[in-house]
Design an enzyme around this catalytic site. Structure first.
Site, PDB file in Angstrom:
ATOM      1  N   HIS A  26       0.561  -1.109  -0.061  1.00 14.17           N
ATOM      2  CA  HIS A  26      -0.399  -0.123  -0.023  1.00 14.17           C
ATOM      3  C   HIS A  26       1.263   1.337  -0.088  1.00 14.17           C
ATOM      4  O   HIS A  26       1.547   1.270  -0.456  1.00 14.17           O
ATOM      5  CB  HIS A  26      -0.420  -0.094   1.475  1.00 14.17           C
ATOM      6  CG  HIS A  26      -2.004   0.621   1.344  1.00 14.17           C
ATOM      7  ND1 HIS A  26      -2.304   2.480   0.237  1.00 14.17           N
ATOM      8  CD2 HIS A  26      -3.260   1.165   1.884  1.00 14.17           C
ATOM      9  CE1 HIS A  26      -3.386   2.407   0.316  1.00 14.17           C
ATOM     10  NE2 HIS A  26      -3.897   2.068   1.910  1.00 14.17           N
ATOM     11  N   HIS A  53      -2.318  -1.909  -9.285  1.00 16.10           N
ATOM     12  CA  HIS A  53      -3.115  -1.595  -8.082  1.00 16.10           C
ATOM     13  C   HIS A  53      -3.740  -2.284  -9.381  1.00 16.10           C
ATOM     14  O   HIS A  53      -5.009  -2.754  -9.819  1.00 16.10           O
ATOM     15  CB  HIS A  53      -3.722  -0.384  -9.392  1.00 16.10           C
ATOM     16  CG  HIS A  53      -3.979   1.125  -8.010  1.00 16.10           C
ATOM     17  ND1 HIS A  53      -5.857   1.076  -8.358  1.00 16.10           N
ATOM     18  CD2 HIS A  53      -3.841   1.914  -7.632  1.00 16.10           C
ATOM     19  CE1 HIS A  53      -5.717   1.628  -7.169  1.00 16.10           C
ATOM     20  NE2 HIS A  53      -4.935   2.061  -6.765  1.00 16.10           N
ATOM     21  N   ASP A  97       2.753   5.823  -6.284  1.00 14.33           N
ATOM     22  CA  ASP A  97       4.213   5.992  -5.752  1.00 14.33           C
ATOM     23  C   ASP A  97       5.528   5.286  -6.436  1.00 14.33           C
ATOM     24  O   ASP A  97       6.542   5.539  -5.930  1.00 14.33           O
ATOM     25  CB  ASP A  97       4.163   4.845  -4.656  1.00 14.33           C
ATOM     26  CG  ASP A  97       2.545   4.653  -3.458  1.00 14.33           C
ATOM     27  OD1 ASP A  97       2.204   3.293  -3.576  1.00 14.33           O
ATOM     28  OD2 ASP A  97       2.777   5.721  -3.003  1.00 14.33           O
ATOM     29  N   ARG A 155     -19.012  -5.469   9.172  1.00 12.48           N
ATOM     30  CA  ARG A 155     -18.740  -7.128  10.182  1.00 12.48           C
ATOM     31  C   ARG A 155     -19.268  -7.779   9.055  1.00 12.48           C
ATOM     32  O   ARG A 155     -20.445  -8.627   8.556  1.00 12.48           O
ATOM     33  CB  ARG A 155     -19.577  -7.058  11.108  1.00 12.48           C
ATOM     34  CG  ARG A 155     -19.385  -8.286  11.785  1.00 12.48           C
ATOM     35  CD  ARG A 155     -19.512  -9.204  11.245  1.00 12.48           C
ATOM     36  NE  ARG A 155     -18.876 -10.739  11.933  1.00 12.48           N
ATOM     37  CZ  ARG A 155     -18.776 -11.364  11.547  1.00 12.48           C
ATOM     38  NH1 ARG A 155     -18.829 -12.113  10.840  1.00 12.48           N
ATOM     39  NH2 ARG A 155     -19.007 -12.912  12.947  1.00 12.48           N
TER      40      ARG A 155
HETATM   41  C1  SDX Z   1      -1.198   2.158  -3.475  1.00 12.18           C
HETATM   42  O1  SDX Z   1      -6.511   0.650  -3.652  1.00 12.18           O
HETATM   43  C2  SDX Z   1      -5.754   1.899  -3.426  1.00 12.18           C
HETATM   44  O2  SDX Z   1      -6.028   3.022  -3.995  1.00 12.18           O
HETATM   45  C3  SDX Z   1      -3.952   2.285  -3.099  1.00 12.18           C
HETATM   46  C4  SDX Z   1      -3.449   3.138  -3.010  1.00 12.18           C
HETATM   47  C5  SDX Z   1      -4.155   4.277  -2.946  1.00 12.18           C
HETATM   48  O3  SDX Z   1      -3.792   5.741  -3.100  1.00 12.18           O
HETATM   49  O4  SDX Z   1      -4.720   4.564  -1.393  1.00 12.18           O
HETATM   50  O5  SDX Z   1      -3.268   3.506  -5.237  1.00 12.18           O
HETATM   51  C6  SDX Z   1      -2.098   3.841  -2.972  1.00 12.18           C
HETATM   52  O6  SDX Z   1      -1.471   1.273  -2.474  1.00 12.18           O
HETATM   53  C7  SDX Z   1      -0.828   1.947  -5.062  1.00 12.18           C
HETATM   54  C8  SDX Z   1      -0.102   0.462  -5.111  1.00 12.18           C
HETATM   55  C9  SDX Z   1       1.189   0.233  -4.090  1.00 12.18           C
HETATM   56  N1  SDX Z   1       1.565  -0.639  -4.118  1.00 12.18           N
HETATM   57  C10 SDX Z   1       2.324  -1.911  -5.135  1.00 12.18           C
HETATM   58  O7  SDX Z   1       3.190  -1.008  -5.589  1.00 12.18           O
HETATM   59  C11 SDX Z   1       3.067  -2.636  -4.247  1.00 12.18           C
HETATM   60  C12 SDX Z   1       3.277  -3.777  -5.803  1.00 12.18           C
HETATM   61  N2  SDX Z   1       1.900  -3.768  -6.393  1.00 12.18           N
HETATM   62  C13 SDX Z   1       1.441  -5.291  -5.867  1.00 12.18           C
HETATM   63  O8  SDX Z   1       2.090  -5.830  -4.875  1.00 12.18           O
HETATM   64  C14 SDX Z   1      -0.295  -5.210  -6.701  1.00 12.18           C
HETATM   65  O9  SDX Z   1      -0.342  -5.167  -7.677  1.00 12.18           O
HETATM   66  C15 SDX Z   1      -1.487  -4.498  -5.966  1.00 12.18           C
HETATM   67  C16 SDX Z   1      -1.224  -5.009  -4.100  1.00 12.18           C
HETATM   68  C17 SDX Z   1      -0.962  -2.995  -5.535  1.00 12.18           C
HETATM   69  C18 SDX Z   1      -2.611  -5.490  -6.283  1.00 12.18           C
HETATM   70  O10 SDX Z   1      -2.722  -6.541  -6.128  1.00 12.18           O
HETATM   71  P1  SDX Z   1      -4.119  -7.916  -6.752  1.00 12.18           P
HETATM   72  O11 SDX Z   1      -5.104  -6.331  -7.783  1.00 12.18           O
HETATM   73  O12 SDX Z   1      -3.619  -8.389  -5.589  1.00 12.18           O
HETATM   74  O13 SDX Z   1      -3.484  -7.821  -7.685  1.00 12.18           O
HETATM   75  P2  SDX Z   1      -2.227  -8.764  -8.027  1.00 12.18           P
HETATM   76  O14 SDX Z   1      -1.701  -9.315  -6.720  1.00 12.18           O
HETATM   77  O15 SDX Z   1      -3.803 -10.637  -7.952  1.00 12.18           O
HETATM   78  O16 SDX Z   1      -2.009  -9.109  -9.499  1.00 12.18           O
HETATM   79  C19 SDX Z   1      -2.372  -9.516 -10.547  1.00 12.18           C
HETATM   80  C20 SDX Z   1      -1.342 -10.468 -11.013  1.00 12.18           C
HETATM   81  C21 SDX Z   1      -0.171 -11.626 -10.872  1.00 12.18           C
HETATM   82  O17 SDX Z   1       0.294 -12.150 -11.997  1.00 12.18           O
HETATM   83  P3  SDX Z   1      -1.030 -13.496 -13.078  1.00 12.18           P
HETATM   84  O18 SDX Z   1      -0.058 -14.574 -10.538  1.00 12.18           O
HETATM   85  O19 SDX Z   1      -2.061 -13.470 -12.975  1.00 12.18           O
HETATM   86  O20 SDX Z   1       0.688 -14.012 -13.655  1.00 12.18           O
HETATM   87  O21 SDX Z   1      -0.388  -9.022 -11.564  1.00 12.18           O
HETATM   88  C22 SDX Z   1       0.530  -9.292 -11.190  1.00 12.18           C
HETATM   89  C23 SDX Z   1       0.590 -10.720 -10.125  1.00 12.18           C
HETATM   90  O22 SDX Z   1       1.833 -11.055 -10.019  1.00 12.18           O
HETATM   91  N3  SDX Z   1       1.554  -8.393 -10.436  1.00 12.18           N
HETATM   92  C24 SDX Z   1       2.622  -8.035 -10.604  1.00 12.18           C
HETATM   93  C25 SDX Z   1       2.545  -6.799  -9.895  1.00 12.18           C
HETATM   94  N4  SDX Z   1       1.083  -6.750  -9.269  1.00 12.18           N
HETATM   95  C26 SDX Z   1       0.955  -7.287 -10.080  1.00 12.18           C
HETATM   96  N5  SDX Z   1       3.771  -8.330 -11.340  1.00 12.18           N
HETATM   97  C27 SDX Z   1       4.938  -7.631 -10.816  1.00 12.18           C
HETATM   98  N6  SDX Z   1       4.970  -6.688  -9.939  1.00 12.18           N
HETATM   99  C28 SDX Z   1       3.633  -6.220  -9.437  1.00 12.18           C
HETATM  100  N7  SDX Z   1       3.984  -4.857  -8.351  1.00 12.18           N
END
Ligand code: SDX
Length: 374
Positions: A221, A260, A311, A355
């Protein structure tokens, strides 16, 4: 009471968990109370955005002046809070210090009713306290006394003055203000939802903000801006960065600052902030660092078709502004506390305890086994 529908969405992905009039996050637009983020980024101060989020309308000149005066009036920290900032071990991360500091400030806040005006009073107090806590901690770590606020500075400028003991440059103030506008609010993100869950039990505003701070800290996050910079800092060249990212992705590693839960066509805020990466790199004569930034971004796109989120550029922008990386996520808090407080106030208006249910996957019902027989 309605029967729970047996549909399970891991991480509540795609679930509408409530209604809000504060923010709209869509693939095509990001609105704060109906105003497009691109317009707010171009024209608004953070103070105007904070007022908009809390009150629902952009302030008039008089309302803005009064709002700024109210915030200025709450910037000074109680002496006991400064003593604690001095006592916390040096190695404590600033996000943990901030979590403690906001909680402690809550003990000095007399307003306790959950009425709108009382909540707004506490919202102003927390808006003012967060930059003061970060600045004061930086000062005590440097063996200096916290500085009194300097009347008349902007919110962004006041932080720079209280943290670094000097007036901000025009560029610092403009760019920090922009990041605060971009970070101020984002619908039901994890930390905002944590604040709403806490508020739904009728707990207090400070408790809800502390819950949100703890949630935002995580690298999935808000902690991603610090993590994104440490990734960029690993590399001395674009080629090295490309090789590392390809290897990491091949091992299903997450690249911080990318992806995201909601945005699939890119994060509007990242598009707005990214030009400053190149502008500041030129000014700092660190163009090679911007090349590493772009090399990582191009490689992630080529391999996974994933866009950066806000970010990713923000970590490097804060680096170029000369901020220590330990305050990057705390600066996110400095902005998002406006959104959190708006949601806390909104949750009270039509509150229902939050909840959800869970699907049981544990052991089937079984008889108790006495200790002597185990
Ligand atoms: C913020 O929600 C908000 O609005 C948050 C925010 C705000 O203003 O409050 O926008 C701020 O928190 C932005 C996000 C910051 N976090 C990161 O940058 C951390 C890296 N990102 C990931 O961990 C991920 O993208 C999330 C947590 C942000 C979202 O994750 P999801 O929706 O649960 O997606 P997922 O983990 O299920 O991934 C789906 C696919 C996967 O590939 P497959 O297994 O299907 O092949 O996308 C890939 C993931 O491996 N993937 C990534 C990736 N993010 C998703 N692969 C590599 N690097 C990444 N960062």
């Amino acid at each position: 009471m309605s029967e729970s529908v047996d549909t399970y969405h891991p991480g509540l992905e795609g679930v509408i968990a409530g209604e809000t009039a504060i923010c709209c996050v869509d693939q095509g637009r990001l609105l704060y109370r109906g105003y497009d983020i691109a317009d707010l980024a171009r024209h608004a101060s953070f103070e105007e955005c904070a007022f908009l989020l809390l009150h629902g309308e952009l302030p008039t000149t008089e309302q803005l002046a009064l709002f700024k005066q109210q915030i200025d009036g709450e910037r000074e920290l109680p002496g006991a809070v400064v003593d604690v900032l001095r006592a916390i071990p040096r190695q404590a991360p600033m996000m943990d210090v901030l979590r403690t500091g906001v909680s402690l400030c809550g003990n000095f806040s007399s307003a306790k009713s959950q009425g709108r005006s009382s909540l707004l009073t506490r919202a102003v107090r927390v808006l003012a306290a967060v930059p003061s806590l970060i600045a004061a901690r930086l000062r005590v770590l440097d063996g200096k006394w916290p500085l009194e606020p300097k009347p008349g500075l902007s919110h962004a400028g006041q932080f720079i003055y209280m943290a670094f003991g000097r007036e901000p440059t025009e560029l610092e103030e403009r760019v920090l203000n922009l990041t605060l506008v971009l970070y101020a609010e984002h619908e039901f993100n994890a930390s905002t939802f944590a604040a709403r869950v806490c508020t739904s039990t009728l707990s207090g505003l400070h408790s809800s903000v502390v819950a949100a701070i703890g949630t935002l800290k995580g690298p999935l996050h808000g902690g991603a801006n610090e993590a994104a910079l440490s990734l960029i800092e690993k590399f001395q060249s674009s080629a090295e960065a490309r090789r590392w990212v390809e290897e990491a992705l091949a091992h299903k590693q997450k690249i911080m600052g990318f992806g995201h839960r909601v945005y699939r066509n890119g994060d509007h805020r990242a598009f707005i902030l990214e030009p400053y990466v190149d502008e500041l790199a030129r000014m700092r004569n660190e163009q090679w660092r911007a090349e590493v930034y772009h090399a990582i971004k191009e490689t992630v796109w080529a391999k996974k078709q994933i866009h950066p989120n806000v970010d990713y550029p923000c970590g490097l922008v804060y680096h170029f502004l000369g901020f220590p990386s330990d305050i990057f996520t705390p600066l996110f808090v400095m902005a998002r506390v406006a959104g959190w407080c708006a949601h806390i106030i909104e949750q009270h208006v039509n509150n229902r305890l939050i909840r959800p249910r869970s699907r049981y996957t544990g052991a089937p019902a079984r008889a108790f086994v006495p200790l002597t027989e185990r």
